[in-house]
Design a protein around this motif. Structure first.
Motif, PDB file in Angstrom:
ATOM      1  N   THR A   1       0.806  -1.230   0.000  1.00  0.00           N
ATOM      2  CA  THR A   1       0.000   0.000   0.000  1.00  0.00           C
ATOM      3  C   THR A   1       0.836   1.275   0.000  1.00  0.00           C
ATOM      4  OG1 THR A   1      -0.306   0.159   2.417  1.00  0.00           O
ATOM      5  CG2 THR A   1      -1.897  -1.192   1.185  1.00  0.00           C
ATOM      6  N   ALA A   2       2.121   1.174  -0.381  1.00  0.00           N
ATOM      7  CA  ALA A   2       3.016   2.340  -0.432  1.00  0.00           C
ATOM      8  C   ALA A   2       3.045   3.091   0.897  1.00  0.00           C
ATOM      9  CB  ALA A   2       2.624   3.271  -1.579  1.00  0.00           C
ATOM     10  N   LYS A   3       3.042   2.327   1.990  1.00  0.00           N
ATOM     11  CA  LYS A   3       3.051   2.927   3.326  1.00  0.00           C
ATOM     12  C   LYS A   3       4.478   3.274   3.737  1.00  0.00           C
ATOM     13  CE  LYS A   3       1.596   1.973   8.104  1.00  0.00           C
ATOM     14  NZ  LYS A   3       2.910   2.190   8.740  1.00  0.00           N
ATOM     15  N   ASN A   4       4.671   4.497   4.197  1.00  0.00           N
ATOM     16  CA  ASN A   4       5.972   4.902   4.710  1.00  0.00           C
ATOM     17  C   ASN A   4       6.228   4.235   6.054  1.00  0.00           C
ATOM     18  OD1 ASN A   4       6.559   6.750   2.585  1.00  0.00           O
ATOM     19  ND2 ASN A   4       5.152   8.219   3.512  1.00  0.00           N
ATOM     20  N   PRO A   5       7.415   3.690   6.264  1.00  0.00           N
ATOM     21  CA  PRO A   5       7.709   2.994   7.528  1.00  0.00           C
ATOM     22  C   PRO A   5       7.567   3.917   8.744  1.00  0.00           C
ATOM     23  CG  PRO A   5       9.393   2.551   5.876  1.00  0.00           C
ATOM     24  CD  PRO A   5       8.556   3.656   5.336  1.00  0.00           C
ATOM     25  N   HIS A   6       6.794   3.473   9.715  1.00  0.00           N
ATOM     26  CA  HIS A   6       6.630   4.210  10.972  1.00  0.00           C
ATOM     27  C   HIS A   6       5.956   3.275  11.966  1.00  0.00           C
ATOM     28  CE1 HIS A   6       5.478   7.326  13.875  1.00  0.00           C
ATOM     29  NE2 HIS A   6       6.386   8.092  13.271  1.00  0.00           N
ATOM     30  N   LYS A   7       6.283   3.436  13.238  1.00  0.00           N
ATOM     31  CA  LYS A   7       5.744   2.522  14.254  1.00  0.00           C
ATOM     32  C   LYS A   7       4.243   2.648  14.429  1.00  0.00           C
ATOM     33  CE  LYS A   7       9.892   1.744  17.049  1.00  0.00           C
ATOM     34  NZ  LYS A   7      10.510   1.830  18.397  1.00  0.00           N
ATOM     35  N   TRP A   8       3.705   3.854  14.237  1.00  0.00           N
ATOM     36  CA  TRP A   8       2.254   3.983  14.467  1.00  0.00           C
ATOM     37  C   TRP A   8       1.529   4.844  13.429  1.00  0.00           C
ATOM     38  CZ3 TRP A   8       5.892   5.810  18.092  1.00  0.00           C
ATOM     39  CH2 TRP A   8       6.072   7.183  18.131  1.00  0.00           C
ATOM     40  N   ASN A   9       2.199   5.775  12.784  1.00  0.00           N
ATOM     41  CA  ASN A   9       1.512   6.647  11.837  1.00  0.00           C
ATOM     42  C   ASN A   9       1.225   5.955  10.508  1.00  0.00           C
ATOM     43  OD1 ASN A   9       1.234   8.933  13.389  1.00  0.00           O
ATOM     44  ND2 ASN A   9       3.208   9.802  12.782  1.00  0.00           N
ATOM     45  N   PHE A  10       0.099   6.327   9.887  1.00  0.00           N
ATOM     46  CA  PHE A  10      -0.244   5.846   8.557  1.00  0.00           C
ATOM     47  C   PHE A  10      -0.006   6.965   7.547  1.00  0.00           C
ATOM     48  CE2 PHE A  10      -2.424   2.795  11.158  1.00  0.00           C
ATOM     49  CZ  PHE A  10      -2.340   1.616  10.436  1.00  0.00           C
ATOM     50  N   SER A  11       1.028   6.800   6.744  1.00  0.00           N
ATOM     51  CA  SER A  11       1.371   7.790   5.736  1.00  0.00           C
ATOM     52  C   SER A  11       1.770   7.062   4.460  1.00  0.00           C
ATOM     53  CB  SER A  11       2.537   8.661   6.222  1.00  0.00           C
ATOM     54  OG  SER A  11       2.967   9.539   5.199  1.00  0.00           O
ATOM     55  N   HIS A  12       1.140   7.438   3.346  1.00  0.00           N
ATOM     56  CA  HIS A  12       1.376   6.767   2.066  1.00  0.00           C
ATOM     57  C   HIS A  12       1.802   7.820   1.046  1.00  0.00           C
ATOM     58  CE1 HIS A  12      -0.872   3.239   3.682  1.00  0.00           C
ATOM     59  NE2 HIS A  12      -1.483   4.210   4.338  1.00  0.00           N
ATOM     60  N   ASN A  13       2.812   7.501   0.233  1.00  0.00           N
ATOM     61  CA  ASN A  13       3.377   8.523  -0.652  1.00  0.00           C
ATOM     62  C   ASN A  13       3.044   8.332  -2.134  1.00  0.00           C
ATOM     63  OD1 ASN A  13       4.991   6.376  -1.253  1.00  0.00           O
ATOM     64  ND2 ASN A  13       6.909   7.312  -0.587  1.00  0.00           N
ATOM     65  N   GLN A  14       2.273   7.290  -2.466  1.00  0.00           N
ATOM     66  CA  GLN A  14       1.823   7.090  -3.839  1.00  0.00           C
ATOM     67  C   GLN A  14       0.688   6.068  -3.829  1.00  0.00           C
ATOM     68  OE1 GLN A  14       5.837   4.920  -4.819  1.00  0.00           O
ATOM     69  NE2 GLN A  14       4.430   4.398  -6.471  1.00  0.00           N
ATOM     70  N   ILE A  15       0.068   5.875  -4.988  1.00  0.00           N
ATOM     71  CA  ILE A  15      -0.967   4.838  -5.077  1.00  0.00           C
ATOM     72  C   ILE A  15      -0.285   3.486  -4.949  1.00  0.00           C
ATOM     73  CG2 ILE A  15      -2.681   3.750  -6.563  1.00  0.00           C
ATOM     74  CD1 ILE A  15      -3.159   6.504  -7.815  1.00  0.00           C
ATOM     75  N   GLY A  16      -0.735   2.715  -3.988  1.00  0.00           N
ATOM     76  CA  GLY A  16      -0.161   1.397  -3.747  1.00  0.00           C
ATOM     77  C   GLY A  16      -1.195   0.308  -3.893  1.00  0.00           C
ATOM     78  N   TYR A  17      -0.757  -0.913  -3.673  1.00  0.00           N
ATOM     79  CA  TYR A  17      -1.619  -2.085  -3.839  1.00  0.00           C
ATOM     80  C   TYR A  17      -1.514  -2.959  -2.595  1.00  0.00           C
ATOM     81  CZ  TYR A  17      -1.397  -0.490  -8.644  1.00  0.00           C
ATOM     82  OH  TYR A  17      -1.458   0.281  -9.773  1.00  0.00           O
ATOM     83  N   ASN A  18      -2.623  -3.500  -2.179  1.00  0.00           N
ATOM     84  CA  ASN A  18      -2.645  -4.376  -1.010  1.00  0.00           C
ATOM     85  C   ASN A  18      -2.387  -5.813  -1.472  1.00  0.00           C
ATOM     86  OD1 ASN A  18      -2.878  -5.195   1.608  1.00  0.00           O
ATOM     87  ND2 ASN A  18      -5.104  -5.085   1.674  1.00  0.00           N
ATOM     88  N   TYR A  19      -1.177  -6.034  -1.957  1.00  0.00           N
ATOM     89  CA  TYR A  19      -0.815  -7.303  -2.576  1.00  0.00           C
ATOM     90  C   TYR A  19       0.127  -8.143  -1.704  1.00  0.00           C
ATOM     91  CZ  TYR A  19      -2.607  -6.023  -7.268  1.00  0.00           C
ATOM     92  OH  TYR A  19      -3.380  -5.707  -8.359  1.00  0.00           O
ATOM     93  N   ARG A  20       0.433  -7.706  -0.520  1.00  0.00           N
ATOM     94  CA  ARG A  20       1.431  -8.386   0.297  1.00  0.00           C
ATOM     95  C   ARG A  20       0.988  -9.802   0.655  1.00  0.00           C
ATOM     96  NH1 ARG A  20       6.625  -8.778   1.300  1.00  0.00           N
ATOM     97  NH2 ARG A  20       7.335  -8.445   3.430  1.00  0.00           N
ATOM     98  N   MET A  21       1.895 -10.756   0.566  1.00  0.00           N
ATOM     99  CA  MET A  21       1.587 -12.120   0.985  1.00  0.00           C
ATOM    100  C   MET A  21       1.408 -12.181   2.501  1.00  0.00           C
ATOM    101  SD  MET A  21       3.805 -15.667   0.666  1.00  0.00           S
ATOM    102  CE  MET A  21       3.496 -15.940  -1.070  1.00  0.00           C
ATOM    103  N   PRO A  22       0.331 -12.783   3.004  1.00  0.00           N
ATOM    104  CA  PRO A  22       0.163 -12.940   4.451  1.00  0.00           C
ATOM    105  C   PRO A  22       1.237 -13.848   5.045  1.00  0.00           C
ATOM    106  CG  PRO A  22      -1.943 -13.177   3.331  1.00  0.00           C
ATOM    107  CD  PRO A  22      -0.881 -13.174   2.265  1.00  0.00           C
ATOM    108  N   ASN A  23       1.591 -13.560   6.279  1.00  0.00           N
ATOM    109  CA  ASN A  23       2.627 -14.324   6.970  1.00  0.00           C
ATOM    110  C   ASN A  23       2.267 -15.806   7.059  1.00  0.00           C
ATOM    111  OD1 ASN A  23       5.168 -14.237   8.377  1.00  0.00           O
ATOM    112  ND2 ASN A  23       4.065 -14.525  10.298  1.00  0.00           N
ATOM    113  N   ILE A  24       0.976 -16.100   7.281  1.00  0.00           N
ATOM    114  CA  ILE A  24       0.580 -17.503   7.451  1.00  0.00           C
ATOM    115  C   ILE A  24       0.747 -18.278   6.150  1.00  0.00           C
ATOM    116  CG2 ILE A  24      -1.898 -17.226   6.956  1.00  0.00           C
ATOM    117  CD1 ILE A  24      -2.311 -19.153   9.426  1.00  0.00           C
ATOM    118  N   ASN A  25       0.565 -17.618   5.008  1.00  0.00           N
ATOM    119  CA  ASN A  25       0.820 -18.286   3.730  1.00  0.00           C
ATOM    120  C   ASN A  25       2.301 -18.531   3.523  1.00  0.00           C
ATOM    121  OD1 ASN A  25      -1.825 -16.609   3.291  1.00  0.00           O
ATOM    122  ND2 ASN A  25      -1.870 -18.227   1.764  1.00  0.00           N
ATOM    123  N   ALA A  26       3.107 -17.582   3.978  1.00  0.00           N
ATOM    124  CA  ALA A  26       4.557 -17.716   3.814  1.00  0.00           C
ATOM    125  C   ALA A  26       5.119 -18.888   4.615  1.00  0.00           C
ATOM    126  CB  ALA A  26       5.255 -16.423   4.211  1.00  0.00           C
TER     127      ALA A  26
END
Length: 392
Positions: A251-276
């Motif tokens: 989702t193009a989320k900028n790394p941060h411990k608690w804030n939600f900040s995104h710097n471009q249009i992203g995609y929720n395509y990340r593989m879930p941990n349980i699938n990995a």
């Protein structure tokens, strides 16, 4: 074993060969099924106990690292499925609306769909009868005819659109002729992107598939050589592109411990941990799966060599194939028996299937550009996939 009945009842002869090669104690043999005999339960249980079952967790990172080590690429990014991997690979290769992307006419629909997600245009190429992938000789001649190089980019003389990329598919696990295709891309200013969805464990001239294109895509669907249930991965040797792939698939989320900040249009395509977790356990046994499948392929090859009218599709001499789906090719004189063979084998509890329908025959792609497809049109009617699970 000698097969006496070679002409009088060809479908029954094919069935007899399959029965002789395959296990005798099973009422139904699927085309390809996963095998979970490693540490899958251990890893899944640990993941559940950790409560990190979604997009954050150590198994995703571990799985990506294992993919990098096995394939030799610099960066692997695990995603939800092979189609999303291909979508992002094309996007990062700067495929834009209206661009044409050359791909084989014989492929799974996801190859063309991923191009369409970017509002680009699938452009269909004929295939090589031995490898089943894009025929590079025919492609080179075709591009010499319709390609127009302007300002370091290739344009289609007939449509006026930019031809941006070539998207070879390693059909049924057999590597396409990648060095020749790479040379074509260099000559015509095109980007090579590999659809390696079916070829984990396959090598071309000593290098794993996925290392030849600017970006590549893998699939870990339930029917692939290893599975994460649903899943895929983007491979690249460009670390900058790899970092960007990981960023926009989360989702193009900028790394941060608690804030939600995104710097471009992203995609929720990340593989879930349980699938990995499944992926880690499966990848630990990949070489075992490959060797078992190659042993099965050799048994098929020996058996079908005794039968007139059919050829087992073997790996090219310059490649090591994972034999994801074992394949037989009927002679032209027996092409009209394909559907009867499919009915005979499936009725007997041995699952077989035809090749995919050619992409230009589908209603949404029938008006797309393409070269003469004589070989693909003839091959489509003669291909039969036969049981290929590693435990057979």
């Amino acid at each position: 074993m000698a097969y006496m009945d070679k002409t009088s009842n060809f479908p029954e002869t094919i069935l007899t060969v399959l029965k002789d090669v395959l296990p005798k104690d099973r009422k139904f043999i699927p085309l390809h099924e996963p095998k979970f005999n490693g540490k899958e339960i251990e890893y899944v249980t640990a993941c559940i106990d950790s409560t990190f079952v979604s997009s954050v967790g150590k198994y995703v990172d571990k799985f990506e690292k294992m993919l990098e080590e096995y394939t030799g690429v610099k960066k692997a990014v695990a995603v939800m499925n092979g189609t999303s991997a291909l979508h992002i690979a094309l996007k990062l290769a700067n495929v834009r609306q209206g661009d044409e992307v050359i791909m084989p006419a014989l492929t799974f629909v996801a190859t063309a769909n991923a191009v369409s997600y970017l509002q680009a245009v699938p452009h269909f190429a004929d295939i090589d009868e031995k490898r089943l992938g894009i025929d590079p000789v025919k492609l080179k001649e075709y591009l010499e005819d319709i390609g127009d190089i302007r300002e370091e980019e290739c344009y289609n003389k007939k449509t006026g659109k930019r031809i941006k990329a070539v998207l070879p598919v390693h059909v049924f696990g057999h590597p396409a002729e990648l060095d020749f295709l790479n040379a074509i891309c260099e000559k015509f200013k095109l980007t090579l992107i590999e659809d390696a969805a079916e070829s984990l464990g396959s090598f071309y001239k000593g290098r794993h598939t996925g290392n030849w294109g600017k970006l590549s895509a893998l699939s870990f669907n339930g029917n692939k050589i290893i599975t994460t249930g649903a899943g895929g991965a983007i491979l690249t040797n460009d670390e900058t592109l790899g970092i960007q792939a990981k960023h926009i698939t989360t989702t193009a989320k900028n790394p941060h411990k608690w804030n939600f900040s995104h710097n471009q249009i992203g995609y929720n395509y990340r593989m879930p941990n349980i699938n990995a977790t499944l992926g880690c356990a499966q990848l630990e046994r990949l070489e075992y799966f490959v060797e078992k499948k190659r042993t099965l392929a050799k048994r098929y090859m020996t058996a079908f060599n005794e039968i007139d009218g059919v050829r087992f599709v073997a790996e090219p001499e310059d490649s090591r194939s994972n034999y994801w789906l074992n394949t037989i090719l009927l002679d032209k004189k027996h092409a009209n028996l394909r559907d009867l063979i499919l009915k005979t084998t499936n009725t007997a509890g041995i699952m077989t299937r035809p090749a995919w329908k050619l992409m230009p025959s589908l209603p949404m792609y029938e008006h797309c550009p393409g070269m003469d497809l004589t070989v693909a049109e003839k091959m489509e009617k003669r291909i039969i996939n036969i049981p290929s699970s590693a435990d057979l």
